[in-house]
Design a protein around this motif. Structure first.
Motif, PDB file in Angstrom:
ATOM      1  N   GLU A  47       0.833  -1.204   0.000  1.00 29.50           N
ATOM      2  CA  GLU A  47       0.000   0.000   0.000  1.00 29.50           C
ATOM      3  C   GLU A  47       0.871   1.258   0.000  1.00 29.50           C
ATOM      4  O   GLU A  47       0.603   2.214  -0.737  1.00 29.50           O
ATOM      5  N   GLU A  50       2.347   1.894  -3.333  1.00 32.00           N
ATOM      6  CA  GLU A  50       1.374   2.450  -4.278  1.00 32.00           C
ATOM      7  C   GLU A  50       1.202   3.952  -4.066  1.00 32.00           C
ATOM      8  O   GLU A  50       1.135   4.714  -5.019  1.00 32.00           O
ATOM      9  N   ARG A  53       4.282   5.714  -5.345  1.00 27.62           N
ATOM     10  CA  ARG A  53       4.342   5.767  -6.804  1.00 27.62           C
ATOM     11  C   ARG A  53       3.726   7.069  -7.307  1.00 27.62           C
ATOM     12  O   ARG A  53       4.267   7.715  -8.202  1.00 27.62           O
TER      13      ARG A  53
END
Length: 83
Positions: A47, A50, A53
């Motif tokens: 998580e 992500e 990112r």
């Protein structure tokens, strides 16, 4: 002490066998708990990656924007000062 008859010969059980069995059971249970915790941690790290990112993409956009603005400002300054 418990005894077993195997093939006509009495076999005395290992007196530490029950203790070893209990220790092995504790080890197995602790490894299962550790595995569960590591799976949870891996999920959380995924998580976080992500979310990161998105931050990386934004950072790349900002860096490109900054480079383009700097380039354009330098060119505008050159055009403003014809010598």
């Amino acid at each position: 002490m418990a005894t077993n008859k195997m093939g006509g010969i009495e076999n005395i059980e290992n007196p530490h066998e029950e203790q070893q069995r209990m220790l092995l059971s504790r080890i197995v249970n602790n490894v299962k708990k550790l595995n569960d915790v590591l799976e949870n941690m891996n999920s959380r790290i995924q998580e976080i990656n992500e979310y990161n990112r998105d931050v990386v993409i934004l950072s790349q956009f900002w860096s490109n924007y900054n480079r383009n603005v700097t380039f354009n400002l330098e060119n505008i300054q050159k055009l403003a000062d014809p010598k």
